[in-house]
Design an enzyme around this catalytic site. Sequence first.
Site, PDB file in Angstrom:
ATOM      1  N   ASP A  35      71.285  70.212  -5.734  1.00  0.00           N
ATOM      2  CA  ASP A  35      72.169  70.580  -6.850  1.00  0.00           C
ATOM      3  C   ASP A  35      71.535  71.655  -7.720  1.00  0.00           C
ATOM      4  O   ASP A  35      70.351  71.969  -7.568  1.00  0.00           O
ATOM      5  CB  ASP A  35      72.521  69.343  -7.686  1.00  0.00           C
ATOM      6  CG  ASP A  35      71.306  68.536  -8.115  1.00  0.00           C
ATOM      7  OD1 ASP A  35      70.165  68.969  -7.864  1.00  0.00           O
ATOM      8  OD2 ASP A  35      71.496  67.462  -8.717  1.00  0.00           O
TER       9      ASP A  35
ATOM     10  N   ASN B 267      73.352  57.767 -16.160  1.00  0.00           N
ATOM     11  CA  ASN B 267      74.763  57.380 -16.024  1.00  0.00           C
ATOM     12  C   ASN B 267      75.104  56.993 -14.586  1.00  0.00           C
ATOM     13  O   ASN B 267      76.271  56.851 -14.239  1.00  0.00           O
ATOM     14  CB  ASN B 267      75.664  58.543 -16.471  1.00  0.00           C
ATOM     15  CG  ASN B 267      75.463  59.786 -15.606  1.00  0.00           C
ATOM     16  OD1 ASN B 267      74.586  59.802 -14.738  1.00  0.00           O
ATOM     17  ND2 ASN B 267      76.261  60.808 -15.830  1.00  0.00           N
TER      18      ASN B 267
ATOM     19  N   HIS C 177      74.504  58.855 -11.886  1.00  0.00           N
ATOM     20  CA  HIS C 177      74.808  59.955 -10.958  1.00  0.00           C
ATOM     21  C   HIS C 177      73.734  60.100  -9.892  1.00  0.00           C
ATOM     22  O   HIS C 177      72.585  59.716 -10.090  1.00  0.00           O
ATOM     23  CB  HIS C 177      75.046  61.282 -11.707  1.00  0.00           C
ATOM     24  CG  HIS C 177      73.817  61.962 -12.265  1.00  0.00           C
ATOM     25  ND1 HIS C 177      73.888  62.916 -13.260  1.00  0.00           N
ATOM     26  CD2 HIS C 177      72.486  61.855 -11.984  1.00  0.00           C
ATOM     27  CE1 HIS C 177      72.683  63.370 -13.537  1.00  0.00           C
ATOM     28  NE2 HIS C 177      71.816  62.738 -12.789  1.00  0.00           N
TER      29      HIS C 177
ATOM     30  N   GLU D  91      78.900  62.892 -10.643  1.00  0.00           N
ATOM     31  CA  GLU D  91      79.024  62.182 -11.901  1.00  0.00           C
ATOM     32  C   GLU D  91      79.983  60.992 -11.758  1.00  0.00           C
ATOM     33  O   GLU D  91      80.795  60.950 -10.822  1.00  0.00           O
ATOM     34  CB  GLU D  91      79.544  63.150 -12.971  1.00  0.00           C
ATOM     35  CG  GLU D  91      78.627  64.349 -13.220  1.00  0.00           C
ATOM     36  CD  GLU D  91      77.367  64.001 -14.014  1.00  0.00           C
ATOM     37  OE1 GLU D  91      76.633  63.084 -13.612  1.00  0.00           O
ATOM     38  OE2 GLU D  91      77.121  64.666 -15.035  1.00  0.00           O
TER      39      GLU D  91
HETATM   40  C1  F6R Z   1      67.994  66.448  -9.627  1.00  0.00           C
HETATM   41  C2  F6R Z   1      69.130  65.534  -9.527  1.00  0.00           C
HETATM   42  C3  F6R Z   1      69.390  64.501 -10.556  1.00  0.00           C
HETATM   43  C4  F6R Z   1      68.158  63.652 -10.871  1.00  0.00           C
HETATM   44  C5  F6R Z   1      68.482  62.523 -11.847  1.00  0.00           C
HETATM   45  C6  F6R Z   1      67.232  61.790 -12.284  1.00  0.00           C
HETATM   46  O1  F6R Z   1      68.000  67.345  -8.521  1.00  0.00           O
HETATM   47  O2  F6R Z   1      69.884  65.640  -8.615  1.00  0.00           O
HETATM   48  O3  F6R Z   1      70.439  63.676 -10.106  1.00  0.00           O
HETATM   49  O4  F6R Z   1      67.657  63.101  -9.687  1.00  0.00           O
HETATM   50  O5  F6R Z   1      69.131  63.029 -12.975  1.00  0.00           O
HETATM   51  O6  F6R Z   1      66.369  62.659 -12.954  1.00  0.00           O
HETATM   52  P1  F6R Z   1      64.888  62.250 -13.348  1.00  0.00           P
HETATM   53  O7  F6R Z   1      64.161  62.040 -12.061  1.00  0.00           O
HETATM   54  O8  F6R Z   1      64.345  63.420 -14.123  1.00  0.00           O
HETATM   55  O9  F6R Z   1      65.000  60.995 -14.142  1.00  0.00           O
END
Ligand code: F6R
Length: 250
Positions: free
Chosen positions: A67, A136, A138, A143
């Site tokens: 992403d 959340n 995701h 989302e």
């Molecule tokens: C990043 C991504 C996000 C993160 C998620 C957790 O490429 O796809 O979905 O994996 O937001 O982020 P952290 O690891 O920073 O808590």
Amino acid sequence: MEIEIFSDYHALSQAVAGTIMQLVKSKPDATLCLAAGDTPRLAYALLAEMAAADKTSFSKCTFVGLDEWVGIPPDNQGSCHFFLQTNLFGPLAIDPSRIHLFDSLTTDLDGECRKMDTLIRKEGGIDLMLVGVGMNGHIGFNEPGVSDKLFSHVIALDETTQTVGQKYFDESTTLKSGITLGLKHFMESKKAILVASGTRKADVIRRALEEPVSTALPASVIRKHERGVVMLDHDAATVLRQNTIRGNHP
Ligand code: F6R
């Protein structure tokens, strides 16, 4: 789906790195989709150490992006691109020709999505998709409420993602939309790993593993993945029922 729980963040990261190594050893030309974010940071550092000690080459692997924040340039340190280059591709000395990340600055984001879908199809699918989980629920930028029928797509970011995402940036940054692989890619991947660490993720992990599977909490769909593994440190698993940990998933 399986659940694996490790004593702490270091042990978890070592296991994640070991799993990636194992896969690349058994399939040197694997197609890998590895998340950015704080959670896998140590795993990638350990992976680079293991690969160097072991002389395992990642040069035949193909890397696809999970992403990106729409409109954030790759040289911005908060971009997924910057994170992956700094923490993964650089240390593993991956040739740029093997790396396919979303161009989130393009005026043709839909075209960018189709290009990614075509590439993944041409590669024969994703061998390993490693994702973190947002506060959340995701995965990638899928989302809450996203359709599970989508491959790559552009999506409006949830308020939680816009707020929590500020942690990656030096200064306050407008984060309105994301470009992401879809839940369809996740479910079709040959192996899917969801990693979470720390008590702040404990409740979202509980919801993902104990509440009904629903795209209202995208991470929960891993329970329908035949080769899905949820890898947690002790802190992220603190509020799980023993029954869940033993593998009796609803
Ligand atoms: C990043 C991504 C996000 C993160 C998620 C957790 O490429 O796809 O979905 O994996 O937001 O982020 P952290 O690891 O920073 O808590």
